[in-house]
Scaffold this active site. Structure first.
Site, mmCIF file in Angstrom:
data_model
loop_
_atom_site.group_PDB
_atom_site.id
_atom_site.type_symbol
_atom_site.label_atom_id
_atom_site.label_comp_id
_atom_site.label_asym_id
_atom_site.label_seq_id
_atom_site.Cartn_x
_atom_site.Cartn_y
_atom_site.Cartn_z
ATOM 1 N N TRP A 45 15.983 12.861 11.056
ATOM 2 C CA TRP A 45 17.187 12.223 11.600
ATOM 3 C C TRP A 45 18.188 12.026 10.470
ATOM 4 C CZ3 TRP A 45 19.777 7.798 10.274
ATOM 5 C CH2 TRP A 45 20.638 7.225 11.215
ATOM 6 N N SER A 50 10.067 13.156 8.256
ATOM 7 C CA SER A 50 10.620 11.870 8.670
ATOM 8 C C SER A 50 10.320 11.632 10.150
ATOM 9 C CB SER A 50 12.122 11.824 8.364
ATOM 10 O OG SER A 50 12.614 10.517 8.434
ATOM 11 N N MET A 51 11.360 11.469 11.013
ATOM 12 C CA MET A 51 11.059 11.239 12.424
ATOM 13 C C MET A 51 10.372 12.452 13.042
ATOM 14 S SD MET A 51 14.486 11.430 14.833
ATOM 15 C CE MET A 51 13.474 11.171 16.300
ATOM 16 N N ASP A 85 10.905 6.670 -2.178
ATOM 17 C CA ASP A 85 11.541 6.842 -0.870
ATOM 18 C C ASP A 85 12.138 5.502 -0.440
ATOM 19 O OD1 ASP A 85 12.122 7.182 1.888
ATOM 20 O OD2 ASP A 85 10.561 8.699 2.084
ATOM 21 N N HIS A 113 13.711 10.204 -0.249
ATOM 22 C CA HIS A 113 13.352 10.641 1.098
ATOM 23 C C HIS A 113 13.690 12.119 1.295
ATOM 24 C CE1 HIS A 113 12.168 10.024 5.197
ATOM 25 N NE2 HIS A 113 13.363 10.320 5.678
#
Length: 273
Positions: free
Chosen positions: A29, A95-96, A223, A252
């Site tokens: 995202w 991530s997502m 992160d 990240h």
């Protein structure tokens, strides 16, 4: 333009490069499949079939008003895998995107899956819950949604600093920052906001208990978006036999800042399958 039609009629865009054993990438995202271009090109040049899709509401996929939840995201992945008849596919989620590939295994099993890679992923839980108080405080996500609704362009522009760690010594080009903003602004505002709710409130622990394929977890030690101690570290401990790699001081967005290292680690993992 290559698309498949999801069960609810939503058109999902995907890119499909190379031939060989398939690798399916799920983006983070508020990005789209283009975040994977380096990894896809690298692997396709080395004999793999690299596939990446734009999550519904993002990039070149349709922008429905509803459906921004992990059950639907997993269903979209299942529709893509079955439409392309992928076998022995390695799932890579950032991530997502780590959540939707995990939910895919949780709901649809691993009969078609050869391996799993979780990169800076939101699993097992990202946000705070009653039985997971170490998660990120809910107020953080409330603030993100408010920032998006007030001035999405400026919010995303500011978000890039902790995302890529440029506020902590990392460097990325102006081109990367421009591309990130452009990709983010292509997305549905409704989908962008609803996904914050999805990735901050979804509990993947039951899905993770069903993971029975070789798994690689990679996370940055610095992160600032998805804290390693409450996500990547815990995920690696939960998944039996998983391998964990922690990139020293990585942010990240290490798919950009540590591009070459990630490409080589993905190739090594794939060669072992």
């Amino acid at each position: 333009m290559s698309t498949i039609k999801a069960k609810d009629g939503t058109q999902i865009y995907f890119k499909d490069w190379g031939t060989g054993k398939p690798v399916l990438f799920s983006h983070g995202w508020p990005l789209d499949a283009d975040m994977w271009d380096s990894q896809m090109n690298f692997l396709a040049e080395r004999g793999y079939r690299a596939i990446a899709f734009d999550r519904r509401g993002f990039g070149r996929s349709d922008q429905p008003w509803t459906g921004y939840d992990y059950d639907t995201f997993a269903s979209d992945i299942n529709d893509l895998i079955t439409s392309l008849d992928l076998q022995d596919v390695t799932l890579v989620g950032f991530s997502m995107g780590g959540g939707d590939v995990t939910r895919y295994i949780g709901h649809y099993g691993s009969a078609r899956v050869a391996g799993l890679v979780l990169l800076g992923a939101v699993t097992p839980i990202f946000g705070q819950a009653e039985d997971y108080p170490q998660g990120v405080d809910k107020s953080v996500f409330t603030g993100i949604k408010a920032g998006l609704l007030k001035d999405r362009a400026q919010f995303i522009s500011d978000f890039a600093a902790p995302f890529y760690g440029t506020n902590a010594g990392q460097t990325v080009s102006e081109g990367v920052l421009t591309q990130t903003l452009n990709i983010a602004l292509m997305a549905s505002l409704k989908g962008t906001v609803d996904c914050v709710t999805a990735f901050s409130e979804t509990d993947f622990r039951a899905d993770m208990a069903k993971i029975d394929v070789p798994t690689l977890v990679i996370h940055g030690s610095n992160d600032q978006i998805v804290p390693f101690e409450t996500t990547g570290k815990v995920a690696a401990e939960m998944i039996q036999g998983s391998a964990l790699k922690v990139y020293d001081n990585a942010p990240h967005g290490f798919a950009v800042t540590h591009q070459d290292q990630l490409n080589e680690d993905l190739l090594t993992f794939l060669k072992a399958r």
